[in-house]
Design an enzyme around this catalytic site. Structure first.
Site, PDB file in Angstrom:
ATOM      1  N   GLY A  29      -0.953  16.511   1.428  1.00  0.00           N
ATOM      2  CA  GLY A  29      -1.064  17.600   0.475  1.00  0.00           C
ATOM      3  C   GLY A  29      -2.492  18.079   0.329  1.00  0.00           C
ATOM      4  CG  ASP A 141      -3.683   1.019  -1.793  1.00  0.00           C
ATOM      5  OD1 ASP A 141      -4.102   0.081  -1.077  1.00  0.00           O
ATOM      6  OD2 ASP A 141      -3.802   2.210  -1.481  1.00  0.00           O
TER       7      ASP A 141
END
Length: 360
Positions: A29, A141
């Site tokens: 994106g 993460d």
């Protein structure tokens, strides 16, 4: 479904957001700076690419990213103002615009950090994780590229970024399939290597310990030139601790790493607060006095310069990395996530990978 309308400066979103400038674009994106017309302030707007919006799992993760970060309500988590789906522009997230640099860039610029500075960073990170874990949210993460040091009157303030692959332990409608792998290999725990779907908060604590190792040494405890080699190193959980390897810290801090990076889940720290408190105490005992620990709060970040990102941060440091063995994969806070789902970058034995992997 998105129409043929292309993102461009001047377009308005939901009646209160006017796009100003594209900061970065990639497979996942794009990120734009925008003017929030109601709040009279600049914000960052993250858009999911049209082809990704057609992927139900990717669209669901994008929405959950906004919801997870918004639910935590911690000053150490990037603030979410709004999210939704525009008929013309597709899924979007509106978030605060930060100035400063990633922890990855900070370490590249300063070199190895002292235990006192590392303690300050861990304390703020663990405050965010404590809030997240209290809501049943596992980040999955945690790494230097996903920690941002905001330059606030020369006192760096830690912000946790990118909840794009976060897991909600209280939500049974998971978009992660059994046996799938999500995260950044060098920062993944042994159980996350086996299945990202079934991890709990201890996966974040493991990654936090790897991050602390990186702060102190500039490297990672478990390394390899291929994913398989990294996976074997992680699952064996055998590493050389900082003091034994570099003379950094103390034998007691080495014992902290041995516990935090134990293969035995039950032997690890039980909470983010416990992990951080223990590190702070040992850092003080290693020669960092309370006064030095307090002074470590003034982490000097570099000047904010525009750089593309897909993590909701628009302004990052553009300073050159120090001359050392750590070779940056991308510029600080560059569009790592924009490289797309499924991308994996593994470097040589002295390099630190920044690109997450995701298998669905």
């Amino acid at each position: 479904m998105r129409t043929s309308l292309e993102l461009a400066a001047g377009l308005e979103l939901s009646g209160s957001i006017r796009l100003e400038k594209k900061l970065g674009e990639g497979g996942m994106g794009s990120v734009w700076t925008a003017q929030h017309l109601a709040l009279h302030t600049q914000v960052a707007v993250k858009f999911l690419a049209a082809h990704m919006a057609q992927d139900a799992a990717a669209a669901a993760r994008f929405q959950r990213e906004a919801m997870a970060a918004a639910r935590i309500k911690s000053p150490h988590v990037v603030q979410i103002f709004d999210h939704g789906v525009s008929p013309e522009l597709g899924p979007y997230i509106v978030m605060e615009l930060l100035e400063g640099e990633t922890l990855s860039a900070f370490v590249q610029r300063h070199g190895r950090l002292s235990p006192a500075v590392t303690a300050r960073i861990l304390t703020q990170l663990c405050r965010a994780l404590s809030k997240a874990h209290a809501h049943g949210i596992v980040h999955r993460d945690i790494k230097p590229d996903n920690l941002f040091l905001v330059d606030s009157e020369r006192e760096a303030f830690v912000k946790v970024l990118d909840f794009g692959i976060a897991k909600n332990l209280r939500d049974e409608t998971s978009v992660t399939s059994t046996g799938s792998m999500m995260g950044t290999p060098h920062y993944m725990s042994p159980e996350q290597m086996l299945s990202s779907k079934h991890v709990d908060l201890r996966a974040d604590l493991w990654a936090t310990a790897v991050l602390a190792y990186h702060c102190l040494t500039g490297g990672v405890p478990f390394d390899g030139e291929t994913f398989g080699a990294v996976a074997v190193a992680v699952t064996q959980a055998q590493f050389v601790p900082p003091f034994a390897q570099y003379g950094v810290g103390s034998p007691a801090l080495d014992a902290w790493f041995a516990r935090a990076l134990s293969r035995d889940l039950g032997a690890r720290f039980g909470s983010a607060e416990e992990l951080a408190d223990s590190f702070v105490q040992l850092a003080a005992a290693a020669g960092a006095s309370p006064a030095l620990l307090a002074a470590a709060a003034t982490l000097s970040t570099g000047p904010g310069l525009p750089a593309p990102t897909f993590n909701g941060v628009a302004n990052t440091n553009g300073g050159k990395p120090v001359a050392r063995s750590l070779v940056p994969v991308l510029a600080a806070a560059s569009a790592v996530a924009l490289l797309g789902v499924g991308t994996l970058v593994l470097l040589g034995s002295h390099d630190t990978p920044t690109t997450p992997i995701s298998a669905t």
